[in-house]
Design a protein around this motif. Structure first.
Motif, PDB file in Angstrom:
ATOM      1  N   HIS A 194     -77.630  28.960 -58.602  1.00 57.37           N
ATOM      2  CA  HIS A 194     -77.943  27.568 -58.235  1.00 57.37           C
ATOM      3  C   HIS A 194     -76.935  27.015 -57.248  1.00 57.37           C
ATOM      4  O   HIS A 194     -76.330  25.973 -57.466  1.00 57.37           O
ATOM      5  N   HIS A 270     -78.336  15.000 -62.343  1.00 60.25           N
ATOM      6  CA  HIS A 270     -77.855  16.210 -61.657  1.00 60.25           C
ATOM      7  C   HIS A 270     -77.008  15.800 -60.468  1.00 60.25           C
ATOM      8  O   HIS A 270     -77.247  14.760 -59.856  1.00 60.25           O
ATOM      9  N   ARG A 271     -76.003  16.609 -60.147  1.00 63.98           N
ATOM     10  CA  ARG A 271     -75.143  16.309 -59.010  1.00 63.98           C
ATOM     11  C   ARG A 271     -75.915  16.374 -57.702  1.00 63.98           C
ATOM     12  O   ARG A 271     -75.604  15.691 -56.748  1.00 63.98           O
ATOM     13  N   LYS A 274     -81.947  14.591 -56.997  1.00 64.42           N
ATOM     14  CA  LYS A 274     -82.256  13.173 -57.236  1.00 64.42           C
ATOM     15  C   LYS A 274     -83.776  13.071 -57.294  1.00 64.42           C
ATOM     16  O   LYS A 274     -84.379  12.095 -56.927  1.00 64.42           O
ATOM     17  N   ARG A 279     -86.788  23.618 -61.804  1.00 65.09           N
ATOM     18  CA  ARG A 279     -86.661  24.564 -62.924  1.00 65.09           C
ATOM     19  C   ARG A 279     -87.095  23.913 -64.234  1.00 65.09           C
ATOM     20  O   ARG A 279     -87.650  24.558 -65.111  1.00 65.09           O
TER      21      ARG A 279
HETATM   22  C1  SDX Z   1     -76.228  21.920 -64.816  1.00 65.32           C
HETATM   23  O1  SDX Z   1     -74.545  21.775 -60.229  1.00 65.32           O
HETATM   24  C2  SDX Z   1     -75.519  22.495 -60.706  1.00 65.32           C
HETATM   25  O2  SDX Z   1     -76.330  23.043 -60.016  1.00 65.32           O
HETATM   26  C3  SDX Z   1     -75.516  22.581 -62.209  1.00 65.32           C
HETATM   27  C4  SDX Z   1     -76.707  23.298 -62.812  1.00 65.32           C
HETATM   28  C5  SDX Z   1     -76.712  24.751 -62.472  1.00 65.32           C
HETATM   29  O3  SDX Z   1     -77.795  25.360 -62.501  1.00 65.32           O
HETATM   30  O4  SDX Z   1     -75.618  25.307 -62.257  1.00 65.32           O
HETATM   31  O5  SDX Z   1     -77.905  22.699 -62.376  1.00 65.32           O
HETATM   32  C6  SDX Z   1     -76.666  23.243 -64.319  1.00 65.32           C
HETATM   33  O6  SDX Z   1     -75.056  21.751 -65.029  1.00 65.32           O
HETATM   34  C7  SDX Z   1     -77.248  20.824 -64.981  1.00 65.32           C
HETATM   35  C8  SDX Z   1     -76.591  19.506 -65.471  1.00 65.32           C
HETATM   36  C9  SDX Z   1     -76.407  19.624 -66.978  1.00 65.32           C
HETATM   37  N1  SDX Z   1     -75.635  18.486 -67.490  1.00 65.32           N
HETATM   38  C10 SDX Z   1     -76.201  17.537 -68.239  1.00 65.32           C
HETATM   39  O7  SDX Z   1     -77.408  17.483 -68.492  1.00 65.32           O
HETATM   40  C11 SDX Z   1     -75.224  16.531 -68.812  1.00 65.32           C
HETATM   41  C12 SDX Z   1     -75.819  15.119 -68.669  1.00 65.32           C
HETATM   42  N2  SDX Z   1     -75.850  14.837 -67.225  1.00 65.32           N
HETATM   43  C13 SDX Z   1     -74.705  14.260 -66.712  1.00 65.32           C
HETATM   44  O8  SDX Z   1     -73.506  14.207 -67.344  1.00 65.32           O
HETATM   45  C14 SDX Z   1     -74.740  14.019 -65.229  1.00 65.32           C
HETATM   46  O9  SDX Z   1     -76.001  13.697 -64.837  1.00 65.32           O
HETATM   47  C15 SDX Z   1     -74.217  15.130 -64.354  1.00 65.32           C
HETATM   48  C16 SDX Z   1     -72.875  15.616 -64.807  1.00 65.32           C
HETATM   49  C17 SDX Z   1     -75.178  16.274 -64.355  1.00 65.32           C
HETATM   50  C18 SDX Z   1     -74.082  14.548 -62.996  1.00 65.32           C
HETATM   51  O10 SDX Z   1     -73.119  13.530 -63.171  1.00 65.32           O
HETATM   52  P1  SDX Z   1     -72.825  12.490 -62.057  1.00 65.32           P
HETATM   53  O11 SDX Z   1     -72.548  13.214 -60.789  1.00 65.32           O
HETATM   54  O12 SDX Z   1     -71.843  11.469 -62.499  1.00 65.32           O
HETATM   55  O13 SDX Z   1     -74.213  11.841 -61.906  1.00 65.32           O
HETATM   56  P2  SDX Z   1     -74.569  10.868 -60.833  1.00 65.32           P
HETATM   57  O14 SDX Z   1     -73.478  10.638 -59.830  1.00 65.32           O
HETATM   58  O15 SDX Z   1     -75.882  11.301 -60.315  1.00 65.32           O
HETATM   59  O16 SDX Z   1     -74.651   9.515 -61.714  1.00 65.32           O
HETATM   60  C19 SDX Z   1     -75.199   8.421 -61.142  1.00 65.32           C
HETATM   61  C20 SDX Z   1     -75.242   7.374 -62.232  1.00 65.32           C
HETATM   62  C21 SDX Z   1     -73.900   7.102 -62.909  1.00 65.32           C
HETATM   63  O17 SDX Z   1     -73.938   5.740 -63.294  1.00 65.32           O
HETATM   64  P3  SDX Z   1     -73.104   4.670 -62.374  1.00 65.32           P
HETATM   65  O18 SDX Z   1     -71.681   5.169 -62.350  1.00 65.32           O
HETATM   66  O19 SDX Z   1     -73.780   4.714 -61.021  1.00 65.32           O
HETATM   67  O20 SDX Z   1     -73.273   3.371 -63.120  1.00 65.32           O
HETATM   68  O21 SDX Z   1     -76.117   7.796 -63.292  1.00 65.32           O
HETATM   69  C22 SDX Z   1     -75.399   7.836 -64.503  1.00 65.32           C
HETATM   70  C23 SDX Z   1     -73.937   7.908 -64.169  1.00 65.32           C
HETATM   71  O22 SDX Z   1     -73.188   7.312 -65.216  1.00 65.32           O
HETATM   72  N3  SDX Z   1     -75.820   9.034 -65.188  1.00 65.32           N
HETATM   73  C24 SDX Z   1     -76.345   9.052 -66.406  1.00 65.32           C
HETATM   74  C25 SDX Z   1     -76.654  10.398 -66.643  1.00 65.32           C
HETATM   75  N4  SDX Z   1     -76.302  11.149 -65.592  1.00 65.32           N
HETATM   76  C26 SDX Z   1     -75.778  10.298 -64.676  1.00 65.32           C
HETATM   77  N5  SDX Z   1     -76.580   8.082 -67.298  1.00 65.32           N
HETATM   78  C27 SDX Z   1     -77.150   8.466 -68.464  1.00 65.32           C
HETATM   79  N6  SDX Z   1     -77.477   9.741 -68.775  1.00 65.32           N
HETATM   80  C28 SDX Z   1     -77.239  10.728 -67.878  1.00 65.32           C
HETATM   81  N7  SDX Z   1     -77.563  11.977 -68.202  1.00 65.32           N
END
Ligand code: SDX
Length: 392
Positions: A194, A270-271, A274, A279
């Motif tokens: 990925h 997701h990072r 959007k 998948r």
């Molecule tokens: C994987 O990088 C990859 O490709 C990873 C992956 C791979 O195949 O290798 O795809 C696998 O790691 C998938 C992600 C799995 N993680 C989770 O499901 C954990 C829950 N998700 C998050 O912790 C979060 O969404 C991240 C870590 C995945 C991304 O974090 P970011 O970069 O902080 O998210 P963002 O910048 O897009 O957030 C924007 C906003 C933020 O709020 P504000 O600061 O703007 O107020 O959305 C919020 C975040 O707090 N937010 C969430 C959220 N994810 C982001 N709020 C609630 N629930 C969530 N899951």
């Protein structure tokens, strides 16, 4: 002058990371491996076909596939001394700790893998890593259960062998359910690579110093373990179990929106994506297929579907473009396979090893490659006069 340095997130100081392996368009929700859409690969290929594609850049001909499959199959055994290594762990050690330790330890077993300038040694190390990861993951599970370790069987496919080593016992014949083997094969494809995610970037940065490939993959396992990354599938199942029923979903969504306890919806966001993680769509479809074919009614699927329905209609999640990611449904399928939650991320590591190995090969064979050296945004004090001990 604060001596501030500029910081390029995700780039090493030697410039951006170039790769020809995986392309992601986060806004459109597009994922290609060597130009092929993930949907086509997940529907039409076996995991080892995709592994060959990631490593070699082209889908294999039947002859190339036969040679590759034979090479992988005949490296699935692990050095017998690993039994002793395993015995050094507590039985209740997290399987990811065991996998990280064993893979790192294997760096001391294959001295030819330290000579990464030799293409033959690089290929052998790559095949060994891909081949042995299912055995290592299954042995970590068996060890935690106090059950005998089950050896790989060359007559089984990659996914069948993984399931066989996880669930067979010496006292009776274990027949791998073809429905589960097909689902596992597809799950491995969906997790194979990925782009430059946290664990892959860890493998590249570690490998950029010329480190042993087994040590690099151990570093990748360590990074993947985190709940924000590969550990999310385990966190999703724990979250769905904690919600318990559809009636409690709204409260959970509210908790994520209020962010009072920095709670996040696991499996959402997701990072890069959007939009809907492509998948996750295939995973959801596979989840329905497996549960239907096995005649399983899992209440947690109802909770997941309700959570997805509410979140996708909620302004907070729509505005922040938070959609289900690859981890949201995988845990429900693993549950249907009787894989314990503690092993979910280990399954992710088995699949991602192929992506890590492909990315490592691409990096170490790039003539322009230099050691990675990320820079920083300095926020500490500017230069100041020293204060002797007795004057402080
Ligand atoms: C994987 O990088 C990859 O490709 C990873 C992956 C791979 O195949 O290798 O795809 C696998 O790691 C998938 C992600 C799995 N993680 C989770 O499901 C954990 C829950 N998700 C998050 O912790 C979060 O969404 C991240 C870590 C995945 C991304 O974090 P970011 O970069 O902080 O998210 P963002 O910048 O897009 O957030 C924007 C906003 C933020 O709020 P504000 O600061 O703007 O107020 O959305 C919020 C975040 O707090 N937010 C969430 C959220 N994810 C982001 N709020 C609630 N629930 C969530 N899951």
């Amino acid at each position: 002058d604060t001596g501030m340095f500029t910081y390029d997130p995700g780039y090493t100081s030697t410039g951006s990371c170039e790769s020809a392996i995986t392309y992601i368009d986060g806004d459109q929700g597009i994922l290609l491996h060597r130009g092929y859409p993930i949907q086509d690969l997940a529907t039409n290929c076996s995991f080892l076909e995709v592994a060959y594609l990631l490593l070699e850049g082209e889908l294999p001909t039947p002859e190339q596939y036969g040679t590759f499959e034979h090479a992988i199959t005949h490296h699935t055994m692990v050095h017998e001394q690993i039994h002793k290594f395993l015995e050094g762990f507590r039985r209740d050690a997290h399987p990811m700790a065991v996998m990280c330790g064993i893979v790192g330890g294997l760096a001391g077993f294959y001295h030819d893998s330290t000579d990464i300038s030799n293409p033959h040694h690089r290929m052998i190390a790559s095949h060994r890593l891909i081949a042995k990861m299912p055995t290592i993951a299954a042995w970590a599970y068996k060890y935690s259960m106090g059950q005998p370790l089950i050896y790989p069987r060359n007559c089984l496919t990659y996914a069948e062998d993984l399931l066989h080593m996880l669930f067979a016992v010496p006292c009776e014949e274990y027949k791998v359910n073809p429905v589960l083997a097909k689902a596992m094969d597809r799950i491995l494809i969906l997790h194979a690579d990925h782009e430059q995610n946290a664990s892959t970037s860890t493998v590249r940065l570690t490998g950029s110093s010329g480190a042993n490939p087994f040590a690099c993959i151990a570093a990748g396992i360590a990074s993947l373990w985190g709940p924000a990354h590969g550990g999310a599938n385990e966190a999703v199942l724990n979250m769905l179990s904690e919600i318990g029923s559809k009636d409690n979903v709204s409260a959970c969504v509210k908790r994520a929106k209020d962010k009072d306890d920095s709670f996040r919806l696991m499996g959402f966001g997701h990072r890069v994506y959007k939009n809907y993680d492509p998948r996750a769509k295939i995973m959801a479809q596979t989840c329905h297929e497996v549960l239907e074919e096995l005649g399983i009614k899992d209440p947690l699927l109802d909770v997941a579907l309700e959570l997805e329905r509410i979140a996708l209609e909620d302004d907070y999640f729509v505005e922040k473009k938070l959609y289900p990611n690859v981890d949201f449904y995988s845990g429900i399928i693993f549950r249907a396979m009787n894989i314990p939650v503690s092993m979910f991320t280990g399954m992710f590591a088995v699949a991602r090893t192929t992506g890590w190995v492909a990315q490592w090969n691409e990096m170490v064979t790039d003539p322009a490659q230099k050691i990675g050296r990320p820079r920083q945004l300095y926020t500490g004090p500017t230069q100041r006069a020293f204060v002797p001990f007795d004057k402080r």
